[in-house]
Design a protein around this motif. Structure first.
Motif, mmCIF file in Angstrom:
data_model
loop_
_atom_site.group_PDB
_atom_site.id
_atom_site.type_symbol
_atom_site.label_atom_id
_atom_site.label_comp_id
_atom_site.label_asym_id
_atom_site.label_seq_id
_atom_site.Cartn_x
_atom_site.Cartn_y
_atom_site.Cartn_z
ATOM 1 N N GLY A 284 -3.458 1.878 1.685
ATOM 2 C CA GLY A 284 -3.286 1.359 3.036
ATOM 3 C C GLY A 284 -2.491 0.078 3.096
ATOM 4 N N ASP A 285 -2.557 -0.730 2.037
ATOM 5 C CA ASP A 285 -1.787 -1.984 2.000
ATOM 6 C C ASP A 285 -0.797 -1.998 0.836
ATOM 7 N N LEU A 286 -0.401 -0.808 0.349
ATOM 8 C CA LEU A 286 0.502 -0.731 -0.798
ATOM 9 C C LEU A 286 1.774 0.041 -0.457
ATOM 10 N N GLN A 287 2.848 -0.243 -1.173
ATOM 11 C CA GLN A 287 4.111 0.476 -1.009
ATOM 12 C C GLN A 287 4.924 0.286 -2.285
ATOM 13 N N TRP A 288 6.011 0.998 -2.422
ATOM 14 C CA TRP A 288 6.816 0.934 -3.641
ATOM 15 C C TRP A 288 7.607 -0.360 -3.754
ATOM 16 N N MET A 289 7.872 -1.051 -2.637
ATOM 17 C CA MET A 289 8.701 -2.250 -2.678
ATOM 18 C C MET A 289 7.968 -3.421 -3.339
ATOM 19 N N ASP A 290 8.665 -4.152 -4.183
ATOM 20 C CA ASP A 290 8.147 -5.392 -4.753
ATOM 21 C C ASP A 290 8.841 -6.547 -4.029
ATOM 22 N N TYR A 291 8.163 -7.112 -3.039
ATOM 23 C CA TYR A 291 8.792 -8.122 -2.186
ATOM 24 C C TYR A 291 8.937 -9.480 -2.866
ATOM 25 N N SER A 292 8.393 -9.629 -4.071
ATOM 26 C CA SER A 292 8.586 -10.873 -4.804
ATOM 27 C C SER A 292 9.941 -10.916 -5.507
ATOM 28 N N GLN A 293 10.625 -9.774 -5.555
ATOM 29 C CA GLN A 293 11.906 -9.660 -6.239
ATOM 30 C C GLN A 293 13.038 -9.417 -5.244
ATOM 31 N N PRO A 294 14.299 -9.646 -5.669
ATOM 32 C CA PRO A 294 15.424 -9.316 -4.783
ATOM 33 C C PRO A 294 15.451 -7.822 -4.478
ATOM 34 N N ARG A 295 16.003 -7.483 -3.345
ATOM 35 C CA ARG A 295 16.098 -6.073 -2.962
ATOM 36 C C ARG A 295 17.042 -5.325 -3.895
ATOM 37 N N ARG A 296 16.633 -4.115 -4.300
ATOM 38 C CA ARG A 296 17.471 -3.277 -5.157
ATOM 39 C C ARG A 296 18.363 -2.391 -4.289
ATOM 40 N N THR A 297 19.651 -2.553 -4.413
ATOM 41 C CA THR A 297 20.581 -1.777 -3.582
ATOM 42 C C THR A 297 20.911 -0.426 -4.200
ATOM 43 N N ASP A 298 20.550 -0.247 -5.474
ATOM 44 C CA ASP A 298 20.887 1.000 -6.174
ATOM 45 C C ASP A 298 19.701 1.949 -6.270
ATOM 46 N N TYR A 299 18.684 1.743 -5.426
ATOM 47 C CA TYR A 299 17.436 2.485 -5.573
ATOM 48 C C TYR A 299 17.266 3.454 -4.421
ATOM 49 N N ASN A 300 16.670 4.625 -4.715
ATOM 50 C CA ASN A 300 16.437 5.603 -3.655
ATOM 51 C C ASN A 300 15.239 6.472 -4.023
ATOM 52 N N ILE A 301 14.892 7.382 -3.133
ATOM 53 C CA ILE A 301 13.706 8.223 -3.301
ATOM 54 C C ILE A 301 13.823 9.120 -4.533
ATOM 55 N N THR A 302 15.022 9.559 -4.849
ATOM 56 C CA THR A 302 15.216 10.424 -6.014
ATOM 57 C C THR A 302 14.955 9.667 -7.304
ATOM 58 N N LYS A 303 15.472 8.453 -7.415
ATOM 59 C CA LYS A 303 15.229 7.649 -8.613
ATOM 60 C C LYS A 303 13.745 7.330 -8.753
ATOM 61 N N TYR A 304 13.135 6.972 -7.651
ATOM 62 C CA TYR A 304 11.708 6.644 -7.694
ATOM 63 C C TYR A 304 10.900 7.842 -8.182
ATOM 64 N N SER A 305 11.142 9.000 -7.595
ATOM 65 C CA SER A 305 10.391 10.205 -7.955
ATOM 66 C C SER A 305 10.598 10.573 -9.414
ATOM 67 N N ASN A 306 11.832 10.464 -9.889
ATOM 68 C CA ASN A 306 12.122 10.782 -11.290
ATOM 69 C C ASN A 306 11.415 9.833 -12.244
ATOM 70 N N GLU A 307 11.401 8.551 -11.911
ATOM 71 C CA GLU A 307 10.749 7.566 -12.776
ATOM 72 C C GLU A 307 9.253 7.838 -12.878
ATOM 73 N N LEU A 308 8.620 8.091 -11.732
ATOM 74 C CA LEU A 308 7.179 8.320 -11.745
ATOM 75 C C LEU A 308 6.839 9.646 -12.424
ATOM 76 N N GLU A 402 -7.033 5.411 5.839
ATOM 77 C CA GLU A 402 -6.025 4.701 5.065
ATOM 78 C C GLU A 402 -6.744 3.506 4.456
ATOM 79 N N VAL A 403 -6.907 3.550 3.157
ATOM 80 C CA VAL A 403 -7.823 2.671 2.444
ATOM 81 C C VAL A 403 -7.040 1.648 1.630
ATOM 82 N N TYR A 404 -7.485 0.405 1.643
ATOM 83 C CA TYR A 404 -6.811 -0.647 0.896
ATOM 84 C C TYR A 404 -6.951 -0.441 -0.614
ATOM 85 N N GLY A 405 -6.011 -0.994 -1.362
ATOM 86 C CA GLY A 405 -6.049 -0.899 -2.802
ATOM 87 C C GLY A 405 -7.315 -1.490 -3.405
ATOM 88 N N ILE A 406 -7.805 -2.593 -2.837
ATOM 89 C CA ILE A 406 -9.001 -3.232 -3.378
ATOM 90 C C ILE A 406 -10.222 -2.322 -3.251
#
Length: 509
Positions: A284-308, A402-406
């Motif tokens: 509920g409070d989680l997502q794939w983006m790491d907002y502590s880092q700069p935005r990745r311009t070369d990233y997409n749903i296909t790359k994410y799915s393949n990595e996982l 929709e349940v929080y990670g904690i």
């Protein structure tokens, strides 16, 4: 002649013995799987997943309900993982009744969970500003029942194995704390927002995540009893969604499932259909983006799915399978929860906006929440279905929220089972349930709506009930909770918000 008679007698006794003694498929574990296409037949169709209602007239990739049936000597359980944003309780119940008639599996032994793709046809009214699509609402329940029935028809002797691996790079807390001088207004005009979803990458107005992330990736593998053929895979990960646009799509859940089917079926040279599913965890409070880092311009749903999928497949290959007959059982209960009802000021505010809007659909956030107020008055309570499943030393909890990670971390830490994973948005769609302390921080998941309206104590009641079900299934007491999942910054922000009684009206007071 006497020798011949003796031989015939021995033969008949042997046949009788084999007939009386159950085979592994009769008294051991059996399993079946089937993936049924649930893409809409009629276009355009209403899509939910956003604040405002919209329609789509294109299917980007096929939607499925991935169905699994497990059966032991005295228990049969069905699990369906559906490419849908959220399915309310009444729609799930319709499908369960139909499936039960087809298979004989009791209604309370069927689990139906949404993946939470944000690009699926809507079957829920007031999913924020979106209505249910009536054609798809009629279409979906019989298709789910058909998928479960076909999985049941595919039952064969089976064995199971499971594992969990930490995957911290692919899910992060998306709810961040605002700087004390940057508190923001909610849709009702009050400055209550001290934590908010999606702050933006390295945004100086925000100081850090508001809570921890549940980064465990769990795999339940189902094989033929001889271990030569894969039958099914249920994966579980706490990541909200990785969206797309321009039409209906199964989101990353569909891509991941297809990748795992290709990897595992190819690795085993299996000629039989193999079904893999990615289920929604506590994100509920989680997502794939790491907002502590700069935005990745070369990233997409296909790359994410393949990595996982690469992480999952590497872990899958190391799974150890249970021998003998793993215990199969399931427990279900209901919990009656109150909603955070609007006060007179909020009712007057909503009435004015609703009167101005008339019969048209909401076009902005205040109008969305004003429409919800009238619905709250007619629905002051919600009865939620909670389930727990035991498959050997593995446990699954099913939560219609929709349940929080904690919350997921608390359940996993206290479960008496070796491994536990949690399916969110299962058997209903009763909205976000932030832990009580998170309500004080305000933000989107605390704004009263059908998708975020339960009482502030809904989360601890849910955790307590589920742990009780796990104790019942295991015959053991829960493990003690020995630590606090919050860091110092989060504890300080929560303490300050409590002291100042923040977000009072949205908390239902």
């Amino acid at each position: 002649m006497n020798g011949l008679r003796l031989t015939k007698s021995v033969f008949l006794l042997l046949v009788l013995f084999l007939w009386i003694v159950p085979t592994r498929g009769d008294c051991g574990l059996s399993a079946g799987a089937y993936a049924i296409d649930v893409s809409p037949l009629k276009l355009p169709a209403i899509q939910n997943g956003g604040f405002l209602e919209r329609s789509q007239n294109k299917i980007l990739d096929r939607l499925h309900a991935r169905c699994f049936v497990l059966k032991s000597e005295d228990t049969a359980i069905a699990i369906a993982v559906v490419d849908s944003c959220m399915i309310p309780r009444d729609i799930c119940y319709r499908a369960k009744v139909l499936a039960s008639k087809e298979t004989g599996i009791p209604v309370n032994r069927i689990l139906i969970a949404s993946t939470h793709t944000h690009t699926a046809p809507s079957v829920m009214n007031l999913c924020l500003g979106t209505r249910s699509d009536p054609n798809y609402e009629r279409f979906l329940p019989p298709k789910l029942a058909e998928g479960i029935a076909k999985a049941h028809a595919n039952l064969e002797p089976a064995r199971v194995g499971f594992t969990v691996v930490d995957a911290p790079k692919h899910t992060h807390c998306r709810r961040w704390l605002r700087q004390p001088d940057k508190y923001a207004a909610d849709p009702f005009g009050e400055t209550t927002v001290r934590a908010m979803m999606h702050p933006g990458y390295q945004n100086p107005d925000y100081s850090g995540p508001a809570g921890p992330a549940d980064t465990g990736l769990t795999l339940l593998s189902i094989q033929s009893a001889d271990g030569k053929r894969p039958l099914g895979l249920i994966a579980n990960y706490s990541m909200h969604y990785f969206g797309t646009g321009g039409g209906f799509s199964a989101d990353y859940y569909g891509k991941f499932s297809k990748l795992m089917e290709n990897k595992i079926a190819a690795a085993s040279s299996s000629q039989t259909p193999f079904v893999a599913a990615m289920s929604q965890g506590t994100s509920g409070d989680l997502q794939w983006m790491d907002y502590s880092q700069p935005r990745r311009t070369d990233y997409n749903i296909t790359k994410y799915s393949n990595e996982l999928a690469d992480i999952a497949f590497g872990t899958y290959q190391k799974i150890q399978y249970e021998t003998g007959n793993p215990k199969l059982s399931m427990a279900e209960t209901t919990l009656l929860l109150k909603r955070r009802m609007p006060n007179q000021k909020r009712i007057a505010w909503a009435k004015e906006l609703n009167t101005k809007r008339g019969k048209r659909r909401p076009e902005n956030r205040p109008e969305v929440y004003a429409e919800q107020v009238a619905w709250f008055k007619e629905h002051p309570h919600e009865e939620v279905v909670l389930q727990a499943v035991r498959i050997g030393d593995l446990a699954i909890t099913a939560i219609p929220n929709e349940v929080y990670g904690i919350t997921g971390l608390k359940l996993k830490a206290q479960s008496p089972f070796q491994v536990t994973f949690n399916m969110g948005l299962a058997n209903g769609a009763a909205g976000y349930i932030p832990p009580p302390e998170q309500h004080y921080l305000g933000g989107y998941t605390t704004w009263p709506a059908r998708t975020a309206g339960l009482e502030t104590e809904a989360e601890p009641q849910t955790v307590e009930t589920l742990l009780g079900l796990l104790e019942t299934l295991s015959g053991q007491k829960r493990k003690p909770l020995t630590g606090d999942f919050y860091n110092a910054e989060q504890q300080t922000a929560i303490k300050k918000a409590k002291t100042e009684n923040n977000n009072r009206t949205n908390r239902g007071y």
